[in-house]
Enzyme design. Structure first.
Site: not given
Length: 346
Positions: A174, A280
């Protein structure tokens, strides 16, 4: 009049009775069918907490209440891929290289493809924090870049020596504003962040040239964020094989965010000639039916991307129940998978 009415009613009842006996089809509850996907589509889960949970006595069960080993249970639910995070020197040891290898061996033995998620930190790295490993903190940027490369080579080599060749590797987790802050913060120095991505990419390929390298940022619905990031990386000579996304909608906005995510995937594929993967996802564990609808929809959308360039969907820590306050898993409070995971079924 009363007699005539009784005869009339009796006749109607007889007709209805005969009609039912003749086998008039009665409405049946609709049976859920999971999305049909391509044979290469990754139906994945990040279950990196598993060894820590097991060490604390947590157990996992199938829907009938039979205790199961988690990797085998995930396989039986339709999953074909496992994602595992890698931390450099975590204080408690979980997700260090030895723990990563132990879980990767279990995933391989279960017949699963493997994704490794390098955080390049001693603990969680995400959009709000990209903290250097403590041992790397004093390093100048050139040494830091070389250290990232050598660490990546070391982990990949250890995996290879244990018979593990990951299908995919994330160089960063991320990384919405880069990684290894402050030097690698993208908004301050995109060239530095690109140099770190290049170091990770070359390290992975030096050990296994067939492993696909992922650059992963969150908010898969945010096209502006993705264009800014990948335009910047491209301008600075970075390489990647796959664009990875996170997507965590609520129970009320998932239709909108799924549509925006699909539009973003299509744009990424067209703009950079790069396939995409949602690495995710998660939703409130207390709403399993809605979560199943969300998952069915995003799996279908990603699978339908033209040219088979939508590569897969991974649920983040679905096995988490009563664990560290995490509320977006997909197991119930008795340790059994909820209906949400039916979306990954065969």
């Amino acid at each position: 009049m009363k007699k005539g009415w009784w005869v009339y009613c009796s006749s109607i009842l007889l007709i209805l009775s005969c009609s039912n006996k003749a086998g008039t089809p009665q409405p049946q509850p609709e049976t859920y069918k999971p999305p049909v996907v391509s044979s290469s589509f990754a139906k994945g889960a990040d279950i990196s907490w598993v060894t820590q949970m097991e060490s604390s006595g947590v157990k996992f069960y199938d829907k009938a209440g039979n205790q199961q080993e988690l990797f085998a249970l995930m396989k039986s639910l339709g999953f074909n891929s496992i994602r595992l995070r890698a931390w450099v020197n975590p204080a408690d040891g979980w997700s260090n290289t030895a723990d990563l290898v132990a879980k990767a061996i279990r995933a391989k033995n279960a017949g699963m493809k493997i994704m490794v998620d390098f955080h390049y930190s001693d603990s969680w790295a995400d959009p709000g924090k990209q903290t250097k490993p403590a041992a790397w903190a004093p390093l100048n940027f050139t040494t830091l870049t070389n250290t990232l490369h050598d660490y990546t080579v070391g982990v990949m080599t250890t995996l290879k020596n244990n018979g593990i060749n990951p299908e995919w590797v994330q160089v960063g987790n991320e990384t919405n504003d880069g990684m290894l802050w402050e030097e690698g913060r993208a908004s301050k120095n995109m060239a530095n962040f690109a140099a770190l991505i290049k170091a990770g990419y070359s390290a992975v390929k030096s050990v296994n040239s067939t492993t696909k390298v992922i650059v992963h940022i969150s908010n898969g619905y945010d096209n502006g964020l993705f264009r800014w990031m990948f335009d910047g990386l491209k301008a600075n000579g970075a390489q990647w094989d796959i664009i990875g996304m996170s997507l965590y909608p609520s129970t009320t906005n998932w239709q909108t965010l799924n549509s925006q995510c699909l539009a973003n995937i299509n744009d990424m594929e067209a703009r950079y000639s790069t396939p995409c993967m949602v690495v995710e996802v998660g939703m409130d564990a207390a709403s399993p039916a809605t979560s199943r609808d969300f998952l069915s929809d995003i799996i279908s959308k990603v699978n339908a991307v033209s040219g088979n360039n939508g590569l897969g969907v991974f649920y983040w820590e679905p096995e988490a129940y009563n664990w560290q306050g995490y509320g977006l898993g997909a197991f119930d409070n008795t340790g059994k998978p909820t209906t949400a995971l039916d979306a990954f079924g065969n």
